[in-house]
Design a protein around this motif. Structure first.
Motif, PDB file in Angstrom:
ATOM      1  N   TRP A  58       0.824  -1.215   0.000  1.00 49.20           N
ATOM      2  CA  TRP A  58       0.000   0.000   0.000  1.00 49.20           C
ATOM      3  C   TRP A  58       0.856   1.261   0.000  1.00 49.20           C
ATOM      4  CZ3 TRP A  58      -3.259  -2.436   4.436  1.00 49.20           C
ATOM      5  CH2 TRP A  58      -4.271  -3.229   3.888  1.00 49.20           C
TER       6      TRP A  58
ATOM      7  N   ALA B  34      -9.912  -3.504   6.504  1.00 52.25           N
ATOM      8  CA  ALA B  34      -9.155  -3.178   5.291  1.00 52.25           C
ATOM      9  C   ALA B  34      -8.369  -4.361   4.741  1.00 52.25           C
ATOM     10  CB  ALA B  34      -8.179  -2.032   5.581  1.00 52.25           C
ATOM     11  N   TYR B  35      -8.211  -5.407   5.563  1.00 49.88           N
ATOM     12  CA  TYR B  35      -7.385  -6.540   5.151  1.00 49.88           C
ATOM     13  C   TYR B  35      -8.116  -7.823   5.545  1.00 49.88           C
ATOM     14  CZ  TYR B  35      -3.368  -9.750   5.023  1.00 49.88           C
ATOM     15  OH  TYR B  35      -2.522 -10.797   4.754  1.00 49.88           O
TER      16      TYR B  35
ATOM     17  N   SER C 278     -14.083 -12.761   1.459  1.00 50.78           N
ATOM     18  CA  SER C 278     -14.617 -11.415   1.679  1.00 50.78           C
ATOM     19  C   SER C 278     -16.134 -11.422   1.818  1.00 50.78           C
ATOM     20  CB  SER C 278     -14.199 -10.481   0.542  1.00 50.78           C
ATOM     21  OG  SER C 278     -14.737 -10.904  -0.698  1.00 50.78           O
TER      22      SER C 278
ATOM     23  N   VAL D 159      -8.419   1.258   0.721  1.00 46.62           N
ATOM     24  CA  VAL D 159      -9.688   0.573   0.480  1.00 46.62           C
ATOM     25  C   VAL D 159     -10.134   0.647  -0.980  1.00 46.62           C
ATOM     26  CG1 VAL D 159     -10.427   1.012   2.846  1.00 46.62           C
ATOM     27  CG2 VAL D 159     -11.188   2.555   1.017  1.00 46.62           C
TER      28      VAL D 159
ATOM     29  N   GLN E 122      -6.713  -2.538  -2.877  1.00 48.75           N
ATOM     30  CA  GLN E 122      -7.060  -3.913  -2.505  1.00 48.75           C
ATOM     31  C   GLN E 122      -6.461  -4.922  -3.489  1.00 48.75           C
ATOM     32  OE1 GLN E 122      -9.214  -5.073   0.329  1.00 48.75           O
ATOM     33  NE2 GLN E 122      -8.188  -3.168   0.913  1.00 48.75           N
TER      34      GLN E 122
ATOM     35  N   SER F 193      -4.149 -11.337   0.163  1.00 53.75           N
ATOM     36  CA  SER F 193      -5.382 -11.026   0.872  1.00 53.75           C
ATOM     37  C   SER F 193      -6.586 -11.077  -0.060  1.00 53.75           C
ATOM     38  CB  SER F 193      -5.286  -9.644   1.519  1.00 53.75           C
ATOM     39  OG  SER F 193      -5.021  -8.651   0.544  1.00 53.75           O
TER      40      SER F 193
ATOM     41  N   PRO G  25      -9.733  -9.054  -1.528  1.00 52.31           N
ATOM     42  CA  PRO G  25     -10.250  -7.691  -1.653  1.00 52.31           C
ATOM     43  C   PRO G  25     -11.646  -7.555  -1.050  1.00 52.31           C
ATOM     44  CG  PRO G  25      -9.287  -8.438  -3.728  1.00 52.31           C
ATOM     45  CD  PRO G  25      -9.373  -9.636  -2.834  1.00 52.31           C
ATOM     46  N   ILE G  26     -11.889  -6.440  -0.364  1.00 50.05           N
ATOM     47  CA  ILE G  26     -13.225  -6.185   0.162  1.00 50.05           C
ATOM     48  C   ILE G  26     -14.182  -5.933  -1.000  1.00 50.05           C
ATOM     49  CG2 ILE G  26     -12.344  -5.264   2.336  1.00 50.05           C
ATOM     50  CD1 ILE G  26     -12.961  -2.446   1.273  1.00 50.05           C
TER      51      ILE G  26
ATOM     52  N   ARG H  88     -16.951  -1.291   0.464  1.00 46.71           N
ATOM     53  CA  ARG H  88     -16.169  -0.078   0.178  1.00 46.71           C
ATOM     54  C   ARG H  88     -17.061   1.164   0.215  1.00 46.71           C
ATOM     55  NH1 ARG H  88     -14.475  -1.529  -4.315  1.00 46.71           N
ATOM     56  NH2 ARG H  88     -12.485  -2.370  -3.604  1.00 46.71           N
TER      57      ARG H  88
END
Length: 362
Positions: A54, A116-117, A261, A323, A328, A337, A339-340, A345
């Motif tokens: 990030w 966020a993760y 997610s 975010v 992401q 990870s 992604p949301i 979001r």
């Protein structure tokens, strides 16, 4: 559902964070609204790889310095609530006492708390001749509670009718150290199979016996080097080991970013914590199709109001990048990870947009 409290005792000085900073400058950064300022963060080690990705991505187009010290969730929360850092990462949302401390630190406007993760936790196995395996929640609990001890046990066979299961002793592998991964896995067992898992939720493994290994890498190596082994680890570290399809309702679900997610989208938001807090009691016992409930959800903490206007802008811009779909995606590529969702979001972005300063200048 019980809220995780891992790592509350671990606190390190914020000055250590300086060793983990990234800096960017140059003509490409003149478009930044945050200026050449420094913001410090600390917290969950689970976020370390994602934070590196990030910060690198953000600083390609923004001037300034961002430090992140992966001191652990408890240390990050402590440093944030006492004003030692501008933002923090945590594998658990703030408890009631920490909420009060965060409100006192942040003052008018309160604090921002957003997931966020998201990282799926995979069940990894090494069983000779077995390259696919389905397990129901109660069966998983019995295996790790050492009540089922052979891989050809009738309960396992029932879920795997087309698999030639060997008469091999099951060797469960757990973390030897206090761990957020352990806490999230145990929280899943407690919620999804309460009758088969009588132990309290903790970051320390509660069952004696089996095999213990230090850290995620230790668990992966122990499973890989053993025979008849099964362990739990961040899915990004599973490598070529066989991973378990987990029983959810009437189906078995393999972990994936989308399935991991999706748990947040079916989980309840914790109320009464302020309008900018998006803490979730995860639906570990969900029967929703296509969800993978063994996940670690890590939060970012910030204030809605900072004394320094430039730092406020920097924090807001950075969290917006984190975010964003781009942020992401970068974390998914570099840290494995999940992604949301776009829906989540859209819900958390107003909280990020609330970040500002009561001062007109720095």
């Amino acid at each position: 559902m019980k809220r995780s409290t891992l790592g509350r005792a671990l606190v390190l000085p914020t000055t250590a964070a300086l060793a983990f900073g990234l800096v960017a400058c140059g003509s490409a950064n003149e478009e930044s609204g945050s200026g050449g300022v420094t913001i410090n963060g600390a917290g969950a080690s689970s976020q370390e790889a994602a934070q590196n990705a990030w910060r690198t991505g953000f600083l390609e187009n923004n001037d300034g310095t961002i430090n992140y010290d992966p001191v652990g969730s408890g240390g990050g929360r402590e440093q944030f609530t006492t004003g030692g850092v501008e933002f923090a990462g945590s594998d658990a949302y703030l408890d009631d006492e920490e909420v009060k401390a965060a409100q006192e630190r942040c003052g008018e406007g309160g604090f921002v708390e957003i997931p966020a993760y998201v990282s799926p936790v995979a069940l990894i196995t090494n069983i000779e001749g077995v390259d696919s395996l389905k397990l129901k929640p109660g069966t998983i609990a019995k295996i790790f509670n050492q009540k089922i001890t052979k891989w050809n046990d009738p309960e396992i066979a029932e879920s795997n009718p087309n698999v030639d299961l060997p008469d091999t002793t099951i060797v469960p592998v757990n973390r030897a150290d206090e761990s957020g991964t352990t806490e999230n896995f145990v929280e899943y067992l407690k919620a999804a199979a309460p009758e088969q898992w009588p132990h309290e939720v903790s970051g320390n493994w509660p069952v004696d016996g089996g095999e213990a290994a230090q850290g995620t890498s230790g668990v992966v190596q122990a499973v890989k080097n053993g025979s008849g082994t099964i362990g739990y680890a961040d899915a990004s570290r599973a490598g070529d080991l066989t991973t378990v399809e987990v029983g959810v309702g009437d189906e078995f679900v393999q972990y994936s970013p989308e399935a991991a997610s999706a748990v947040l989208d079916v989980s309840e938001r914790v109320e009464g914590r302020g309008e900018h807090s998006f803490a979730f009691d995860l639906a570990r016992d969900t029967t929703e199709s296509g969800t993978y409930p063994i996940v670690l959800v890590s939060y970012l903490l910030a204030c809605s109001n900072y004394d320094n206007a430039d730092k406020a802008t920097m924090v807001k811009d950075y969290l917006n990048y984190v975010v964003s779909a781009e942020g992401q995606k970068v974390a998914a590529e570099q840290a494995g990870s999940a992604p949301i969702s776009d829906d989540l979001r859209s819900k958390v972005q107003p909280a990020i947009e609330s970040i500002g300063s009561s001062n007109s200048g720095s």
